[in-house]
Design a protein around this motif. Structure first.
Motif, PDB file in Angstrom:
ATOM      1  N   GLN A  18       0.968  -1.281  -0.062  1.00 24.75           N
ATOM      2  CA  GLN A  18       0.086  -0.010  -0.007  1.00 24.75           C
ATOM      3  C   GLN A  18       0.990   1.220   0.126  1.00 24.75           C
ATOM      4  O   GLN A  18       0.544   2.213  -0.697  1.00 24.75           O
ATOM      5  N   ASN A  19       1.824   1.132   0.861  1.00 26.69           N
ATOM      6  CA  ASN A  19       2.839   2.217   0.748  1.00 26.69           C
ATOM      7  C   ASN A  19       3.581   2.468  -0.529  1.00 26.69           C
ATOM      8  O   ASN A  19       3.809   3.459  -1.198  1.00 26.69           O
ATOM      9  N   ALA A  20       3.819   1.580  -1.355  1.00 28.00           N
ATOM     10  CA  ALA A  20       4.373   1.572  -2.489  1.00 28.00           C
ATOM     11  C   ALA A  20       3.547   2.105  -3.607  1.00 28.00           C
ATOM     12  O   ALA A  20       3.970   2.884  -4.394  1.00 28.00           O
ATOM     13  N   ILE A  21       2.192   1.627  -3.329  1.00 28.10           N
ATOM     14  CA  ILE A  21       1.028   2.457  -4.186  1.00 28.10           C
ATOM     15  C   ILE A  21       1.053   3.663  -4.125  1.00 28.10           C
ATOM     16  O   ILE A  21       1.164   4.641  -4.989  1.00 28.10           O
ATOM     17  N   ASN A  22       1.102   4.254  -2.823  1.00 27.69           N
ATOM     18  CA  ASN A  22       1.098   5.536  -2.390  1.00 27.69           C
ATOM     19  C   ASN A  22       2.503   6.364  -3.127  1.00 27.69           C
ATOM     20  O   ASN A  22       2.088   7.589  -3.731  1.00 27.69           O
ATOM     21  N   GLU A  26       2.601   9.286  -6.123  1.00 27.30           N
ATOM     22  CA  GLU A  26       3.233  10.728  -5.900  1.00 27.30           C
ATOM     23  C   GLU A  26       4.305  10.680  -7.150  1.00 27.30           C
ATOM     24  O   GLU A  26       4.285  11.999  -7.636  1.00 27.30           O
ATOM     25  N   GLN A  27       4.823   9.711  -7.482  1.00 29.09           N
ATOM     26  CA  GLN A  27       5.854   9.827  -8.574  1.00 29.09           C
ATOM     27  C   GLN A  27       5.357  10.013  -9.943  1.00 29.09           C
ATOM     28  O   GLN A  27       5.575  10.777 -10.702  1.00 29.09           O
ATOM     29  N   GLN A  28       3.925   9.512 -10.077  1.00 27.11           N
ATOM     30  CA  GLN A  28       3.308   9.654 -11.415  1.00 27.11           C
ATOM     31  C   GLN A  28       2.972  10.874 -11.388  1.00 27.11           C
ATOM     32  O   GLN A  28       3.021  11.897 -12.462  1.00 27.11           O
ATOM     33  N   LYS A  29       2.366  11.696 -10.233  1.00 28.14           N
ATOM     34  CA  LYS A  29       1.986  13.022 -10.410  1.00 28.14           C
ATOM     35  C   LYS A  29       3.215  13.909 -10.670  1.00 28.14           C
ATOM     36  O   LYS A  29       2.969  14.908 -11.354  1.00 28.14           O
ATOM     37  N   LEU A  62       5.701   3.726 -14.986  1.00 28.59           N
ATOM     38  CA  LEU A  62       4.942   3.870 -13.563  1.00 28.59           C
ATOM     39  C   LEU A  62       3.763   3.205 -13.440  1.00 28.59           C
ATOM     40  O   LEU A  62       3.281   2.741 -12.533  1.00 28.59           O
ATOM     41  N   ASP A  63       2.915   3.474 -14.552  1.00 29.36           N
ATOM     42  CA  ASP A  63       1.464   2.847 -14.775  1.00 29.36           C
ATOM     43  C   ASP A  63       1.613   1.441 -14.536  1.00 29.36           C
ATOM     44  O   ASP A  63       0.804   0.922 -14.085  1.00 29.36           O
ATOM     45  N   ALA A  64       2.520   0.719 -15.397  1.00 28.22           N
ATOM     46  CA  ALA A  64       2.794  -0.724 -15.184  1.00 28.22           C
ATOM     47  C   ALA A  64       3.102  -1.012 -14.046  1.00 28.22           C
ATOM     48  O   ALA A  64       2.493  -2.109 -13.621  1.00 28.22           O
ATOM     49  N   GLU A  65       3.927  -0.498 -13.168  1.00 21.46           N
ATOM     50  CA  GLU A  65       4.280  -0.788 -11.800  1.00 21.46           C
ATOM     51  C   GLU A  65       2.977  -0.672 -11.058  1.00 21.46           C
ATOM     52  O   GLU A  65       2.720  -1.568 -10.007  1.00 21.46           O
TER      53      GLU A  65
END
Length: 85
Positions: A18-22, A26-29, A62-65
């Motif tokens: 869940q932390n990795a998703i968050n 942020e990286q995507q943003k 990042l989308d794939a990840e």
């Protein structure tokens, strides 16, 4: 006892995921903002097309990840629910 250890490991893994998703969000943003800036620079002739392509490729990665992490979290939650039953 073994079941308790497995449950704790799964909970920790779900927390980490869940932390990795968050962090991924942020990286995507940030990368989206960078892409916007890079597009503007390219349009004005200041930026390089190569920079634009690199930013787009990184966003795709990042989308794939993000999708991989979401799947992983769903699997972990399903396994934890099975253990509760």
């Amino acid at each position: 006892r073994e079941l308790t250890v497995v449950a704790a490991q799964m909970y920790a893994r779900a927390y980490y995921t869940q932390n990795a998703i968050n962090a991924n969000r942020e990286q995507q943003k940030l990368l989206s903002e960078l892409l916007s800036s890079t597009k503007s620079r390219y349009r004005t002739g200041v930026g390089d097309h190569h920079e634009l392509i690199l930013a787009q490729v990184e966003i795709s990665s990042l989308d794939a990840e993000h999708l991989r992490l979401i799947r992983e979290l769903r699997v972990l939650k399903a396994r934890m629910n099975e253990m509760k039953a």
